[in-house]
Design a protein around this motif. Structure first.
Motif, PDB file in Angstrom:
ATOM      1  N   LEU A   8       0.827  -1.207   0.000  1.00  0.00           N
ATOM      2  CA  LEU A   8       0.000   0.000   0.000  1.00  0.00           C
ATOM      3  C   LEU A   8       0.858   1.251   0.000  1.00  0.00           C
ATOM      4  O   LEU A   8       0.588   2.212  -0.722  1.00  0.00           O
ATOM      5  CB  LEU A   8      -0.929  -0.006   1.220  1.00  0.00           C
ATOM      6  CG  LEU A   8      -1.863   1.186   1.368  1.00  0.00           C
ATOM      7  CD1 LEU A   8      -2.789   1.305   0.172  1.00  0.00           C
ATOM      8  CD2 LEU A   8      -2.657   1.046   2.647  1.00  0.00           C
ATOM      9  N   ASP A   9       1.908   1.256   0.783  1.00  0.00           N
ATOM     10  CA  ASP A   9       2.789   2.417   0.852  1.00  0.00           C
ATOM     11  C   ASP A   9       3.567   2.645  -0.438  1.00  0.00           C
ATOM     12  O   ASP A   9       4.110   3.726  -0.639  1.00  0.00           O
ATOM     13  CB  ASP A   9       3.757   2.290   2.037  1.00  0.00           C
ATOM     14  CG  ASP A   9       3.056   2.478   3.372  1.00  0.00           C
ATOM     15  OD1 ASP A   9       1.938   3.034   3.393  1.00  0.00           O
ATOM     16  OD2 ASP A   9       3.626   2.062   4.398  1.00  0.00           O
ATOM     17  N   GLN A  10       3.596   1.660  -1.326  1.00  0.00           N
ATOM     18  CA  GLN A  10       4.281   1.816  -2.612  1.00  0.00           C
ATOM     19  C   GLN A  10       3.405   2.504  -3.659  1.00  0.00           C
ATOM     20  O   GLN A  10       3.897   2.897  -4.717  1.00  0.00           O
ATOM     21  CB  GLN A  10       4.746   0.454  -3.127  1.00  0.00           C
ATOM     22  CG  GLN A  10       5.866  -0.133  -2.305  1.00  0.00           C
ATOM     23  CD  GLN A  10       6.262  -1.518  -2.766  1.00  0.00           C
ATOM     24  OE1 GLN A  10       5.904  -1.963  -3.847  1.00  0.00           O
ATOM     25  NE2 GLN A  10       7.015  -2.220  -1.935  1.00  0.00           N
ATOM     26  N   ASP A  14      -0.273  10.309  -6.205  1.00  0.00           N
ATOM     27  CA  ASP A  14      -1.325  10.755  -7.116  1.00  0.00           C
ATOM     28  C   ASP A  14      -2.355   9.660  -7.366  1.00  0.00           C
ATOM     29  O   ASP A  14      -3.549   9.937  -7.491  1.00  0.00           O
ATOM     30  CB  ASP A  14      -0.739  11.278  -8.438  1.00  0.00           C
ATOM     31  CG  ASP A  14       0.050  10.237  -9.214  1.00  0.00           C
ATOM     32  OD1 ASP A  14       0.689   9.360  -8.592  1.00  0.00           O
ATOM     33  OD2 ASP A  14       0.060  10.312 -10.463  1.00  0.00           O
ATOM     34  N   VAL A  15      -1.928   8.413  -7.389  1.00  0.00           N
ATOM     35  CA  VAL A  15      -2.849   7.289  -7.569  1.00  0.00           C
ATOM     36  C   VAL A  15      -3.723   7.132  -6.316  1.00  0.00           C
ATOM     37  O   VAL A  15      -4.945   6.984  -6.413  1.00  0.00           O
ATOM     38  CB  VAL A  15      -2.077   5.986  -7.872  1.00  0.00           C
ATOM     39  CG1 VAL A  15      -2.999   4.776  -7.859  1.00  0.00           C
ATOM     40  CG2 VAL A  15      -1.345   6.099  -9.202  1.00  0.00           C
ATOM     41  N   ALA A  16      -3.104   7.204  -5.149  1.00  0.00           N
ATOM     42  CA  ALA A  16      -3.853   7.097  -3.899  1.00  0.00           C
ATOM     43  C   ALA A  16      -4.854   8.243  -3.762  1.00  0.00           C
ATOM     44  O   ALA A  16      -6.000   8.041  -3.351  1.00  0.00           O
ATOM     45  CB  ALA A  16      -2.891   7.076  -2.707  1.00  0.00           C
ATOM     46  N   ALA A  17      -4.442   9.449  -4.124  1.00  0.00           N
ATOM     47  CA  ALA A  17      -5.333  10.610  -4.050  1.00  0.00           C
ATOM     48  C   ALA A  17      -6.507  10.460  -5.005  1.00  0.00           C
ATOM     49  O   ALA A  17      -7.653  10.769  -4.647  1.00  0.00           O
ATOM     50  CB  ALA A  17      -4.555  11.889  -4.341  1.00  0.00           C
ATOM     51  N   ALA A  19      -7.830   7.661  -6.088  1.00  0.00           N
ATOM     52  CA  ALA A  19      -8.716   6.621  -5.553  1.00  0.00           C
ATOM     53  C   ALA A  19      -9.532   7.158  -4.379  1.00  0.00           C
ATOM     54  O   ALA A  19     -10.732   6.873  -4.262  1.00  0.00           O
ATOM     55  CB  ALA A  19      -7.896   5.407  -5.124  1.00  0.00           C
ATOM     56  N   PHE A  20      -8.903   7.953  -3.519  1.00  0.00           N
ATOM     57  CA  PHE A  20      -9.610   8.561  -2.391  1.00  0.00           C
ATOM     58  C   PHE A  20     -10.727   9.478  -2.895  1.00  0.00           C
ATOM     59  O   PHE A  20     -11.862   9.419  -2.421  1.00  0.00           O
ATOM     60  CB  PHE A  20      -8.634   9.335  -1.508  1.00  0.00           C
ATOM     61  CG  PHE A  20      -9.308  10.120  -0.425  1.00  0.00           C
ATOM     62  CD1 PHE A  20      -9.751   9.492   0.721  1.00  0.00           C
ATOM     63  CD2 PHE A  20      -9.508  11.481  -0.558  1.00  0.00           C
ATOM     64  CE1 PHE A  20     -10.388  10.203   1.723  1.00  0.00           C
ATOM     65  CE2 PHE A  20     -10.137  12.206   0.435  1.00  0.00           C
ATOM     66  CZ  PHE A  20     -10.591  11.563   1.582  1.00  0.00           C
ATOM     67  N   ARG A  21     -10.417  10.309  -3.866  1.00  0.00           N
ATOM     68  CA  ARG A  21     -11.441  11.217  -4.417  1.00  0.00           C
ATOM     69  C   ARG A  21     -12.589  10.437  -5.041  1.00  0.00           C
ATOM     70  O   ARG A  21     -13.759  10.810  -4.905  1.00  0.00           O
ATOM     71  CB  ARG A  21     -10.811  12.165  -5.435  1.00  0.00           C
ATOM     72  CG  ARG A  21      -9.952  13.225  -4.788  1.00  0.00           C
ATOM     73  CD  ARG A  21      -9.420  14.233  -5.816  1.00  0.00           C
ATOM     74  NE  ARG A  21      -8.566  15.195  -5.153  1.00  0.00           N
ATOM     75  CZ  ARG A  21      -7.235  15.140  -5.145  1.00  0.00           C
ATOM     76  NH1 ARG A  21      -6.595  14.180  -5.806  1.00  0.00           N
ATOM     77  NH2 ARG A  21      -6.535  16.046  -4.503  1.00  0.00           N
ATOM     78  N   ARG A  22     -12.275   9.343  -5.708  1.00  0.00           N
ATOM     79  CA  ARG A  22     -13.333   8.513  -6.295  1.00  0.00           C
ATOM     80  C   ARG A  22     -14.203   7.902  -5.201  1.00  0.00           C
ATOM     81  O   ARG A  22     -15.433   7.857  -5.336  1.00  0.00           O
ATOM     82  CB  ARG A  22     -12.713   7.424  -7.162  1.00  0.00           C
ATOM     83  CG  ARG A  22     -13.750   6.600  -7.884  1.00  0.00           C
ATOM     84  CD  ARG A  22     -13.126   5.652  -8.869  1.00  0.00           C
ATOM     85  NE  ARG A  22     -14.152   4.879  -9.541  1.00  0.00           N
ATOM     86  CZ  ARG A  22     -13.892   3.965 -10.428  1.00  0.00           C
ATOM     87  NH1 ARG A  22     -12.645   3.715 -10.796  1.00  0.00           N
ATOM     88  NH2 ARG A  22     -14.871   3.277 -10.980  1.00  0.00           N
ATOM     89  N   LEU A  23     -13.596   7.447  -4.122  1.00  0.00           N
ATOM     90  CA  LEU A  23     -14.356   6.907  -2.996  1.00  0.00           C
ATOM     91  C   LEU A  23     -15.284   7.973  -2.417  1.00  0.00           C
ATOM     92  O   LEU A  23     -16.467   7.721  -2.183  1.00  0.00           O
ATOM     93  CB  LEU A  23     -13.410   6.395  -1.906  1.00  0.00           C
ATOM     94  CG  LEU A  23     -14.067   6.031  -0.563  1.00  0.00           C
ATOM     95  CD1 LEU A  23     -15.043   4.869  -0.724  1.00  0.00           C
ATOM     96  CD2 LEU A  23     -13.002   5.719   0.474  1.00  0.00           C
ATOM     97  N   VAL A  24     -14.780   9.166  -2.195  1.00  0.00           N
ATOM     98  CA  VAL A  24     -15.592  10.242  -1.626  1.00  0.00           C
ATOM     99  C   VAL A  24     -16.736  10.595  -2.567  1.00  0.00           C
ATOM    100  O   VAL A  24     -17.889  10.736  -2.137  1.00  0.00           O
ATOM    101  CB  VAL A  24     -14.722  11.467  -1.282  1.00  0.00           C
ATOM    102  CG1 VAL A  24     -15.593  12.658  -0.910  1.00  0.00           C
ATOM    103  CG2 VAL A  24     -13.755  11.132  -0.144  1.00  0.00           C
ATOM    104  N   ARG A  25     -16.457  10.723  -3.856  1.00  0.00           N
ATOM    105  CA  ARG A  25     -17.530  11.030  -4.816  1.00  0.00           C
ATOM    106  C   ARG A  25     -18.583   9.919  -4.849  1.00  0.00           C
ATOM    107  O   ARG A  25     -19.785  10.184  -4.967  1.00  0.00           O
ATOM    108  CB  ARG A  25     -16.943  11.269  -6.201  1.00  0.00           C
ATOM    109  CG  ARG A  25     -16.246  12.601  -6.316  1.00  0.00           C
ATOM    110  CD  ARG A  25     -15.784  12.915  -7.746  1.00  0.00           C
ATOM    111  NE  ARG A  25     -15.088  14.184  -7.742  1.00  0.00           N
ATOM    112  CZ  ARG A  25     -13.771  14.317  -7.889  1.00  0.00           C
ATOM    113  NH1 ARG A  25     -13.002  13.267  -8.086  1.00  0.00           N
ATOM    114  NH2 ARG A  25     -13.223  15.521  -7.853  1.00  0.00           N
ATOM    115  N   HIS A  26     -18.132   8.696  -4.752  1.00  0.00           N
ATOM    116  CA  HIS A  26     -19.050   7.559  -4.714  1.00  0.00           C
ATOM    117  C   HIS A  26     -19.965   7.666  -3.492  1.00  0.00           C
ATOM    118  O   HIS A  26     -21.187   7.495  -3.604  1.00  0.00           O
ATOM    119  CB  HIS A  26     -18.249   6.253  -4.688  1.00  0.00           C
ATOM    120  CG  HIS A  26     -19.094   5.031  -4.641  1.00  0.00           C
ATOM    121  ND1 HIS A  26     -19.753   4.541  -5.741  1.00  0.00           N
ATOM    122  CD2 HIS A  26     -19.399   4.207  -3.613  1.00  0.00           C
ATOM    123  CE1 HIS A  26     -20.430   3.451  -5.401  1.00  0.00           C
ATOM    124  NE2 HIS A  26     -20.233   3.231  -4.119  1.00  0.00           N
TER     125      HIS A  26
END
Length: 103
Positions: A8-10, A14-17, A19-26
């Motif tokens: 996960l730490d790898q 920008d990819v983690a951000a 994915a986070f934004r997609r989760l929040v929008r969902h």
């Protein structure tokens, strides 16, 4: 440190951000997924995400962080999206949250 955390730490930030934004929008779209049900199933909810962005260094206060996650002020979200919790939902949430580990 376990292997899952190492992997996960790898992830690039920008990819983690993204994915986070997609989760929040969902979650903003799926307001039928009640916070109490999220807590009962997974031990976290929209308010937890708001707390986590505060912990990560978000400049705003708790109300501002919750507005980012809810997509509107929390009071408005509660009035228009939140349904009353049942005793069963509250019990399931309590049991689920007890499984959370502290990091």
């Amino acid at each position: 440190m376990d292997t899952n955390t190492d992997t996960l730490d790898q992830l690039p930030d920008d990819v983690a951000a993204a994915a986070f934004r997609r989760l929040v929008r969902h979650l903003q779209h799926r307001h039928d997924a009640q916070n109490i049900d999220l807590m009962g199933l997974s031990g976290f909810c929209r308010n937890c995400l708001a707390d986590w962005i505060l912990d990560a260094g978000y400049d705003g206060d708790k109300a501002a962080a919750r507005e980012v996650i809810h997509g509107m002020p929390q009071d408005e979200w509660k009035a228009t999206r939140q349904t009353p919790a049942t005793d069963e939902q509250l019990a399931r949430m309590k049991e689920s949250v007890a499984k959370n580990r502290v990091e």
